[in-house]
Write a protein that holds these residues in place. Structure first.
Motif, PDB file in Angstrom:
ATOM      1  N   PHE A 276     -82.186-110.006  -9.989  1.00 15.18           N
ATOM      2  CA  PHE A 276     -83.198-110.248  -8.968  1.00 15.18           C
ATOM      3  C   PHE A 276     -82.563-109.924  -7.631  1.00 15.18           C
ATOM      4  O   PHE A 276     -81.550-110.516  -7.253  1.00 15.18           O
ATOM      5  N   GLY A 277     -83.124-108.942  -6.926  1.00 16.68           N
ATOM      6  CA  GLY A 277     -82.446-108.539  -5.707  1.00 16.68           C
ATOM      7  C   GLY A 277     -83.276-107.668  -4.801  1.00 16.68           C
ATOM      8  O   GLY A 277     -84.465-107.397  -5.042  1.00 16.68           O
ATOM      9  N   TYR A 278     -82.626-107.237  -3.745  1.00 20.19           N
ATOM     10  CA  TYR A 278     -83.190-106.300  -2.777  1.00 20.19           C
ATOM     11  C   TYR A 278     -82.195-105.160  -2.675  1.00 20.19           C
ATOM     12  O   TYR A 278     -81.124-105.296  -2.070  1.00 20.19           O
ATOM     13  N   ASP A 279     -82.527-104.028  -3.308  1.00 22.26           N
ATOM     14  CA  ASP A 279     -81.558-102.941  -3.424  1.00 22.26           C
ATOM     15  C   ASP A 279     -82.292-101.685  -3.871  1.00 22.26           C
ATOM     16  O   ASP A 279     -83.510-101.602  -3.799  1.00 22.26           O
TER      17      ASP A 279
ATOM     18  N   CYS B 232     -85.792-102.141  -1.894  1.00 25.34           N
ATOM     19  CA  CYS B 232     -86.985-102.952  -2.085  1.00 25.34           C
ATOM     20  C   CYS B 232     -86.641-104.210  -2.876  1.00 25.34           C
ATOM     21  O   CYS B 232     -85.592-104.293  -3.521  1.00 25.34           O
ATOM     22  N   LEU B 233     -87.541-105.172  -2.831  1.00 31.74           N
ATOM     23  CA  LEU B 233     -87.400-106.390  -3.619  1.00 31.74           C
ATOM     24  C   LEU B 233     -87.815-106.099  -5.051  1.00 31.74           C
ATOM     25  O   LEU B 233     -88.856-105.470  -5.282  1.00 31.74           O
ATOM     26  N   PHE B 234     -87.030-106.546  -6.028  1.00 37.13           N
ATOM     27  CA  PHE B 234     -87.370-106.250  -7.422  1.00 37.13           C
ATOM     28  C   PHE B 234     -86.780-107.288  -8.369  1.00 37.13           C
ATOM     29  O   PHE B 234     -85.843-108.019  -8.029  1.00 37.13           O
ATOM     30  N   LEU B 235     -87.349-107.303  -9.551  1.00 37.44           N
ATOM     31  CA  LEU B 235     -86.811-108.058 -10.680  1.00 37.44           C
ATOM     32  C   LEU B 235     -86.635-107.083 -11.832  1.00 37.44           C
ATOM     33  O   LEU B 235     -87.572-106.339 -12.166  1.00 37.44           O
ATOM     34  N   LYS B 236     -85.454-107.046 -12.429  1.00 36.61           N
ATOM     35  CA  LYS B 236     -85.164-106.102 -13.512  1.00 36.61           C
ATOM     36  C   LYS B 236     -84.674-106.847 -14.732  1.00 36.61           C
ATOM     37  O   LYS B 236     -83.752-107.661 -14.645  1.00 36.61           O
TER      38      LYS B 236
END
Length: 562
Positions: free
Chosen positions: A232-235, A255-259
């Motif tokens: 979970f990050g901004y990258d 961008c903000l994302f969940l992977k």
């Protein structure tokens, strides 16, 4: 933000488990990326290294695999050169938290005040039983001279980066820099046209014709099951084995994302949920909250054989009134059927990718993307506007012609007009006024050739040549190259070919020489020549010859390769 929190709760609920060893990721821009590509091709049948399509990659897995390959290479079956072995030691020094051998070999001979640079790669490091922390400064001072430009070009970056582990169960990393930059003329024109600095978000003017912006990135990492990793990050993320990507590149702003990354048996399954910023011509006003849009990506890769990896890709980008479409939360369901159930108003795409490692010397790779496609129109060769697709094909040839550490790469990218576009400025495949895939957008054909040579441990040389043809808009008409425009506003329905509109031909060639003075401290020298010629619309024409000298520490080079 709320939909990300919901996803995390769902993931933990579905996969309750005691967290196990969790690693941070090695940045896509790492100086060791070329080494890892060489190892993958040399090993050819490595079940871990062959899962290299989605980047950044897991530090722990890469270190463990590199150690295993080195241990089993007593007879030098991989034909590792002395430079390869030196690069491997550098790789281990920069990923000490996962090194299983004697770590003292990577200690610094001259620490500062017994506190700083106790190891060769990290300014400050803590390595205890349940806690690891590495913190480093980030610097880049780059000065350039552009022919026929009286202004001095520069990149001035200062910042900090770090990563850590808590009980080897929760990982985290961060990267924060302040940047001032004056770019060559053609990049200034790009910024003026799209209201964005390539790769950056909010920016403000600095001095004359220069920009000031922050670059902040960070993530946390944990496991929800033995084979499922969560970030979970901004990258930034990158999908592909080529220099470019037609699926998802790291060209745009973070961008903000969940992977969710699931790797089991011969399968690697990625779920990526992104919160993006739609097209906005006033997003640098600095006095308002920007709207949001969203995108979901699924990609399933499989090692069909020990040397062949095949993947299927799907994505949907969409906009609601600042809320997520929960039908796309399901990590298993196919996105296209879900998009149809919602009324087919969103921008869905599918794709296929292939990669083959051959004879421990060559890698072949390809991507095929379908935005929209009708076979009847293709058979009729009528140039229907709605046949929107892109094709990539490329190769890598290492130790070319028997010369150690001489690596060649060739790549071709072709994207039809109107690919990535949509009927509104929200669902198009963009983020913060920048393309999410190829920097050119659509309606182009591009060829890339790259020569990389590392004759010595500390000396690297790279020559790169890009040539392209693209159709540009003229007379106020939309010919499908600008992916920010509404595809409903077009001059006709049929007759579109690559280069439709004002035909532009361009070339971008560069030569870079880098010398590593100390671990992660580089001095760079380069020359770049770029020319764009549009006979039917001279206003597009530009030419750039630029010489650059720079010093950088713990960061990637700033390049203008578009």
């Amino acid at each position: 933000m709320q939909f990300i929190k919901t996803l995390i709760r769902v993931a933990i609920f579905i996969c309750p488990s005691v967290a196990i060893a969790q690693s941070t990721l090695l940045p896509q821009s790492s100086k060791h990326q070329q080494l890892l590509e060489r190892l993958e091709i040399k090993a050819q049948r490595d079940s871990v290294l062959n899962f290299s399509f989605v980047k950044p990659q897991n530090r722990k897995m890469l270190v463990q695999r590199a150690e295993l390959l080195l241990q089993n290479d007593s007879a030098n079956q991989l034909k590792l050169s002395e430079v390869d072995r030196a690069n491997l030691q550098s790789f281990f020094a920069n990923n000490l938290e996962w090194v299983s051998d004697d770590k003292s070999a990577h200690n610094s001979k001259h620490p500062i005040w017994k506190t700083f640079y106790n190891t060769k790669a990290n300014l400050f490091q803590v390595d205890k039983k349940d806690f690891f922390l590495a913190v480093n400064p980030v610097l880049q001072f780059q000065f350039s001279k552009e022919q026929d430009n009286s202004s001095k070009l520069f990149v001035n970056t200062r910042g900090i980066t770090g990563r850590g582990l808590i009980a080897k169960r929760v990982g985290f990393d961060f990267y924060l820099t302040e940047n001032q930059e004056r770019t060559p003329y053609f990049v200034q024109n790009w910024v003026d046209s799209f209201h964005a600095v390539p790769g950056a978000g909010f920016y403000k003017p600095f001095k004359t014709t220069a920009y000031d912006y922050l670059d902040g990135r960070g993530s946390i990492y944990f496991n929800v099951a033995k084979y499922i990793d969560v970030q979970f990050g901004y990258d930034k993320n990158f999908y592909g084995n080529g220099y470019r990507s037609l699926f998802l590149s790291d060209f745009a702003n973070s961008c903000l994302f969940l992977k969710l990354s699931t790797r089991v048996w011969k399968l690697d399954y990625e779920n990526l949920y992104m919160e993006l910023v739609p097209q906005d011509r006033t997003n640098n006003a600095g006095d308002k909250v920007l709207d949001k849009k969203y995108a979901v990506i699924h990609r399933l890769g499989m090692n069909v054989t020990k040397w062949l990896n095949v993947g299927v890709f799907e994505s949907v980008s969409f906009g609601r009134t600042n809320h997520f479409e929960f039908a796309y939360l399901n990590p298993i369901i196919f996105l296209r059927p879900a998009e149809q159930e919602n009324g087919s108003g969103d921008n869905a795409m599918v794709g296929i990718d292939l990669k083959a490692n051959i004879a421990k010397r060559v890698q072949l790779y390809s991507q095929i993307l379908f935005d929209e496609f009708k076979l009847d129109h293709l058979k009729n060769a009528d140039g229907w506007w709605g046949n929107k697709f892109g094709i990539q094909g490329g190769f890598k040839y290492i130790d070319a012609f028997g010369i150690k550490n001489l690596d060649l790469q060739g790549e071709v990218n072709v994207v039809r007009p109107f690919t990535y576009t949509h009927s509104d400025s929200v669902a198009n495949y963009t983020h913060y006024n920048q393309p999410l895939a190829h920097p050119f957008g659509a309606n182009f054909m591009e060829g890339i050739g790259i020569i990389r040579y590392q004759p010595l441990k500390k000396l690297s040389i790279q020559a790169k040549l890009m040539a392209w043809r693209q159709g540009l808009d003229t007379a106020g008409l939309n010919f499908g190259g600008n992916i920010f425009k509404d595809y409903r506003v077009r001059p006709f329905d049929e007759g579109y070919k690559i280069g439709a509109g004002a035909k532009g031909t361009g070339v971008n060639g560069s030569l870079w020489v880098g010398y590593e003075l100390l671990e992660n401290l580089f001095i760079d020298a380069s020359v770049m020549y770029r020319k764009l010629n549009v006979p039917d619309c001279p206003a597009y024409n530009n030419k750039c010859t630029m010489f650059t000298l720079g010093l950088r520490l713990n960061m990637f080079r700033r390049e203008y390769d578009y």
